[in-house]
Design a protein around this motif. Structure first.
Motif, mmCIF file in Angstrom:
data_model
loop_
_atom_site.group_PDB
_atom_site.id
_atom_site.type_symbol
_atom_site.label_atom_id
_atom_site.label_comp_id
_atom_site.label_asym_id
_atom_site.label_seq_id
_atom_site.Cartn_x
_atom_site.Cartn_y
_atom_site.Cartn_z
ATOM 1 N N LYS A 82 0.892 4.158 -2.843
ATOM 2 C CA LYS A 82 0.713 5.578 -2.541
ATOM 3 C C LYS A 82 1.879 6.406 -3.065
ATOM 4 O O LYS A 82 1.694 7.535 -3.534
ATOM 5 C CB LYS A 82 0.568 5.773 -1.028
ATOM 6 N N GLU A 83 3.071 5.830 -3.002
ATOM 7 C CA GLU A 83 4.246 6.528 -3.529
ATOM 8 C C GLU A 83 4.130 6.691 -5.034
ATOM 9 O O GLU A 83 4.458 7.745 -5.590
ATOM 10 C CB GLU A 83 5.518 5.745 -3.164
ATOM 11 N N PHE A 84 3.665 5.656 -5.727
ATOM 12 C CA PHE A 84 3.433 5.755 -7.164
ATOM 13 C C PHE A 84 2.422 6.858 -7.472
ATOM 14 O O PHE A 84 2.612 7.657 -8.389
ATOM 15 C CB PHE A 84 2.894 4.426 -7.712
ATOM 16 N N ALA A 85 1.338 6.887 -6.708
ATOM 17 C CA ALA A 85 0.290 7.892 -6.925
ATOM 18 C C ALA A 85 0.827 9.295 -6.667
ATOM 19 O O ALA A 85 0.543 10.236 -7.420
ATOM 20 C CB ALA A 85 -0.904 7.604 -6.024
ATOM 21 N N ARG A 86 1.628 9.430 -5.616
ATOM 22 C CA ARG A 86 2.183 10.743 -5.268
ATOM 23 C C ARG A 86 3.089 11.282 -6.364
ATOM 24 O O ARG A 86 3.088 12.473 -6.665
ATOM 25 C CB ARG A 86 2.966 10.639 -3.951
ATOM 26 N N ARG A 87 3.838 10.385 -6.993
ATOM 27 C CA ARG A 87 4.818 10.785 -7.996
ATOM 28 C C ARG A 87 4.289 10.663 -9.427
ATOM 29 O O ARG A 87 4.998 10.984 -10.380
ATOM 30 C CB ARG A 87 6.102 9.962 -7.861
ATOM 31 N N GLU A 103 0.838 -1.206 0.000
ATOM 32 C CA GLU A 103 0.000 0.000 0.000
ATOM 33 C C GLU A 103 0.874 1.258 0.000
ATOM 34 O O GLU A 103 0.556 2.244 -0.676
ATOM 35 C CB GLU A 103 -0.918 0.008 1.232
ATOM 36 N N ARG A 104 1.956 1.222 0.764
ATOM 37 C CA ARG A 104 2.856 2.385 0.791
ATOM 38 C C ARG A 104 3.501 2.603 -0.573
ATOM 39 O O ARG A 104 3.653 3.752 -1.016
ATOM 40 C CB ARG A 104 3.919 2.202 1.884
#
Length: 203
Positions: free
Chosen positions: A191-196, A187-188
């Protein structure tokens, strides 16, 4: 743990990683062994190192940055006997994760090579390090009292891909043995993919 959710996140993250690896592999294929792009090919390899390290950072919630992160990842997955490229390469045993980090900095920040360390220099040939030409240069340097680690861009990317493969087995477990911590880690990463914005978006 929600097994269905685990399978969904696992597939989504792995698919995105597949896209990245495919694009990087394609770039390497385009550059091939053109001597004009030796340093650029090393840049591509070190970019892959950054990607793999950041995935590790997110999955294990290490909260590391820069040098500590890259060195930890390389120590865990690259400069070890279970990494096939490291195990069989004639010169990688001359360097450790700290020297490889300096190599990365020299390429990224100065488009050059790192300074010698403990009597060892890094040289970056355009091709195999096992040729007669390289062995001849190796002997000449040794006669002058200096040791050279010949490490090509091809070797760098193989080293990091082998490290990524080892990490992949740690991160992407079968649902039957996965834990809540594994789902949290994926999940982290998601979320990192989504953030970047780490997804191909044709425009």
């Amino acid at each position: 743990m929600d097994i269905k959710r685990y399978e969904e996140v696992k597939k989504d993250v792995d698919d995105r990683l597949g896209e990245m690896v495919e694009e990087i592999s394609g770039a390497i294929g385009v550059l091939r062994k053109d001597q004009q792009f030796v340093r650029v090919r090393a840049l591509v390899a070190f970019s892959f190192l950054e990607i793999a390290s950041n995935l590790y950072n997110a999955f294990y919630n290490r909260s590391l940055g820069g040098r500590p992160l890259l060195e930890e990842w390389m120590k865990k997955y690259c400069v070890i006997e279970s990494n096939a490229t490291y195990k069989t390469h004639p010169y990688l045993k001359l360097v450790n994760e700290k020297f490889l980090y300096k190599f990365r900095c020299a390429i990224v920040h100065a488009f050059g090579l790192p300074e010698p360390e403990n009597g060892v220099s890094i040289n970056m040939p355009n091709g195999s390090e096992s040729t007669d030409v390289i062995r001849d240069w190796d002997e000449k340097f040794k006669k002058l009292g200096h040791t050279v680690a010949f490490i090509s861009p091809d070797t760098l990317i193989k080293l990091f891909i082998d490290g990524f493969t080892l990490m992949h087995a740690d991160v992407f477990k079968d649902a039957s043995v996965a834990t809540q911590a594994d789902l949290d880690g994926l999940e982290r990463i998601s979320k990192e993919f989504a953030r970047r914005g780490a997804r191909i978006m044709p425009i």
